[in-house]
Design an enzyme around this catalytic site. Structure first.
Site, short mmCIF file in Angstrom:
data_model
loop_
_atom_site.label_atom_id
_atom_site.label_comp_id
_atom_site.label_asym_id
_atom_site.label_seq_id
_atom_site.Cartn_x
_atom_site.Cartn_y
_atom_site.Cartn_z
N ALA A 1 6.43 4.02 45.52
CA ALA A 1 7.41 3.02 45.10
C ALA A 1 8.62 2.93 46.01
O ALA A 1 9.54 2.18 45.75
CB ALA A 1 7.88 3.35 43.68
N GLY A 2 8.64 3.72 47.09
CA GLY A 2 9.80 3.69 48.00
C GLY A 2 10.94 4.56 47.51
O GLY A 2 12.10 4.36 47.90
N GLY B 1 7.04 11.99 46.11
CA GLY B 1 6.29 13.16 46.56
C GLY B 1 7.15 14.09 47.41
O GLY B 1 7.08 15.32 47.28
N SER B 2 7.98 13.49 48.27
CA SER B 2 8.83 14.30 49.16
C SER B 2 9.83 15.13 48.37
O SER B 2 10.11 16.29 48.70
CB SER B 2 9.62 13.39 50.11
OG SER B 2 8.75 12.58 50.84
N LYS C 1 15.35 9.02 45.47
CA LYS C 1 16.38 8.41 46.33
C LYS C 1 16.21 6.90 46.35
O LYS C 1 15.10 6.38 46.08
CB LYS C 1 16.34 8.96 47.75
CG LYS C 1 15.04 8.70 48.54
CD LYS C 1 14.97 7.36 49.27
CE LYS C 1 13.65 7.17 49.98
NZ LYS C 1 13.28 5.82 50.32
N PRO D 1 8.55 6.61 39.78
CA PRO D 1 7.35 5.81 40.06
C PRO D 1 6.69 6.25 41.37
O PRO D 1 7.37 6.62 42.33
CB PRO D 1 7.89 4.39 40.16
CG PRO D 1 9.19 4.40 39.43
CD PRO D 1 9.75 5.78 39.57
N ASP E 1 10.86 12.62 55.02
CA ASP E 1 11.93 12.50 54.01
C ASP E 1 12.25 13.84 53.32
O ASP E 1 13.21 13.92 52.56
CB ASP E 1 11.53 11.52 52.90
CG ASP E 1 11.67 10.07 53.34
OD1 ASP E 1 12.34 9.82 54.37
OD2 ASP E 1 11.13 9.19 52.64
N ALA F 1 10.64 8.13 47.44
CA ALA F 1 10.42 9.49 47.96
C ALA F 1 9.98 10.49 46.89
O ALA F 1 10.32 11.67 46.96
CB ALA F 1 11.67 10.01 48.68
P1 ATP Z 1 8.47 7.18 50.29
O1 ATP Z 1 9.64 6.57 49.61
O2 ATP Z 1 8.78 8.52 50.95
O3 ATP Z 1 7.70 6.24 51.16
P2 ATP Z 1 6.85 6.80 48.00
O4 ATP Z 1 7.77 6.92 46.84
O5 ATP Z 1 6.57 5.42 48.47
O6 ATP Z 1 7.44 7.65 49.17
P3 ATP Z 1 5.13 8.76 46.82
O7 ATP Z 1 5.41 8.50 45.40
O8 ATP Z 1 5.74 9.96 47.45
O9 ATP Z 1 5.47 7.48 47.71
O10 ATP Z 1 3.52 8.84 46.93
C1 ATP Z 1 2.74 8.31 47.95
C2 ATP Z 1 1.33 8.91 47.87
O11 ATP Z 1 1.39 10.34 48.02
C3 ATP Z 1 0.66 8.67 46.53
O12 ATP Z 1 -0.36 7.72 46.74
C4 ATP Z 1 0.09 10.01 46.07
O13 ATP Z 1 -1.30 10.02 45.89
C5 ATP Z 1 0.46 11.01 47.17
N1 ATP Z 1 1.13 12.20 46.60
C6 ATP Z 1 0.91 13.49 46.95
N2 ATP Z 1 1.70 14.33 46.26
C7 ATP Z 1 2.45 13.58 45.43
C8 ATP Z 1 3.45 13.89 44.47
N3 ATP Z 1 3.84 15.15 44.21
N4 ATP Z 1 4.02 12.86 43.83
C9 ATP Z 1 3.66 11.57 44.10
N5 ATP Z 1 2.71 11.23 44.98
C10 ATP Z 1 2.09 12.22 45.65
#
Ligand code: ATP
Length: 291
Positions: free
Chosen positions: A98-99, A103-104, A11, A95, A137, A101
């Site tokens: 990276a903002g 993992g979510s 997203k 990525p 999220d 979502a």
């Molecule tokens: P958001 O936009 O919700 O803040 P994000 O994109 O910034 O999320 P993610 O890529 O979801 O962040 O990852 C944040 C942390 O979660 C990572 O440091 C990673 O170690 C942990 N993590 C656990 N499961 C996963 C997964 N399936 N994919 C990515 N990161 C994961």
């Protein structure tokens, strides 16, 4: 059904505002969420090991209980007393940290996949309720498309599909902790809040210019101060034909909206040439019905 192959879409935030803080420390947000055509592949294989195994192409990601896909699988398997095993192959393209979502959305895909694989019969709303226990999220990632997220991100209102744009995604070679960015955020009378209501109106009237003009993220100034490359990427996108550009979530990914594919491609090329970014993509938006 013994195998299910899923796409977990990333997203971007067309708008992100923080309007207050709850007693438990969580921030109250108003965010405009939009799925884009950049996805992780999540393949589920049913077996009889009684375990949840995870394999992933990124060596630095946890493959045990700390991976959100593990949490998602365990949540449903515990609740429904499923004692089969499951193997999860996770091919990350979104990525990390990276903002976007990442993992979510993987967790959301696993919840939907296990629901189908084991015939649990949960409705989308019931999956979303469970997703909220994994992360704020996750319910949105189950819903996808264009939506307003309020509360801590879990109160969702579906919006009409955002008009399509070519979206250039630029991720610089830095990672940002969401927790750190929120901790640094100070909201006071000088804070410039994005026009979330105006953005909703622009989406409802399919006003592409109005959308591009109203892109706004209250976290941008925090992350940008620590990582000036974010303003460099934004400037470069705007100088190279973007109708608007913004940092997504807590960053550091920046996206630019383009009405023309050629312009978008050229902009991506320039960003790469100037070494402002490590990962980049030109993608379209993914809306609810099409997901
Ligand atoms: P958001 O936009 O919700 O803040 P994000 O994109 O910034 O999320 P993610 O890529 O979801 O962040 O990852 C944040 C942390 O979660 C990572 O440091 C990673 O170690 C942990 N993590 C656990 N499961 C996963 C997964 N399936 N994919 C990515 N990161 C994961």
């Amino acid at each position: 059904m013994d195998t299910i192959n899923l796409r977990a879409y990333a997203k971007i935030n067309l708008g992100l505002d923080v309007i207050g803080r709850l007693d438990n420390g969580y921030h109250q947000v108003r965010m405009i969420m939009q799925s884009i055509n950049l996805y992780d592949k999540v393949n589920l294989y049913r077996n009889n090991t009684g375990k949840i195994d995870i394999r992933t192409n990124l060596f630095y990601l946890p493959t045990g209980k700390d991976n959100l896909v593990y949490k998602a699988a365990a949540l449903l398997m515990d609740e429904f007393g499923i004692d089969d095993g499951i193997s999860i192959d996770l091919y990350k393209y979104i990525p990390v940290a990276a903002g976007m979502a990442g993992g979510s959305t993987d967790a959301a895909a696993v919840l939907s996949g296990i629901n189908r694989m084991f015939g649990l019969g949960l409705t989308t709303e019931e999956l979303m309720e469970r997703g909220a226990h994994i992360g704020a999220d996750v319910p949105y990632c189950i819903m996808g498309g264009t939506a307003l997220a309020e509360g801590i991100g879990e109160k969702l209102t579906r919006l009409p599909d955002c008009p399509d744009f070519y979206v250039v995604i630029g991720k610089p070679g830095i990672s940002v902790s969401t927790r750190h960015v929120y901790q640094q955020l100070r909201i006071d009378e000088n804070t410039v809040h994005p026009d979330i209501d105006g953005m909703i109106d622009a989406i409802k009237s399919a006003d592409a210019d109005g959308i591009a003009k109203r892109l706004g993220n209250v976290l941008e100034s925090v992350t940008q101060k620590e990582h000036p490359v974010i303003s460099d990427i934004k400037k470069s996108m705007l100088d190279n034909g973007a109708a608007g550009a913004l940092m997504s979530g807590s960053g550091p990914t920046v996206f630019g909206l383009f009405d023309d594919e050629v312009k978008a491609g050229k902009c991506e090329e320039i960003l790469r040439k100037n070494k402002l970014i490590r990962n980049s993509y030109v993608v379209g938006m993914i809306n609810g019905g099409r997901k």
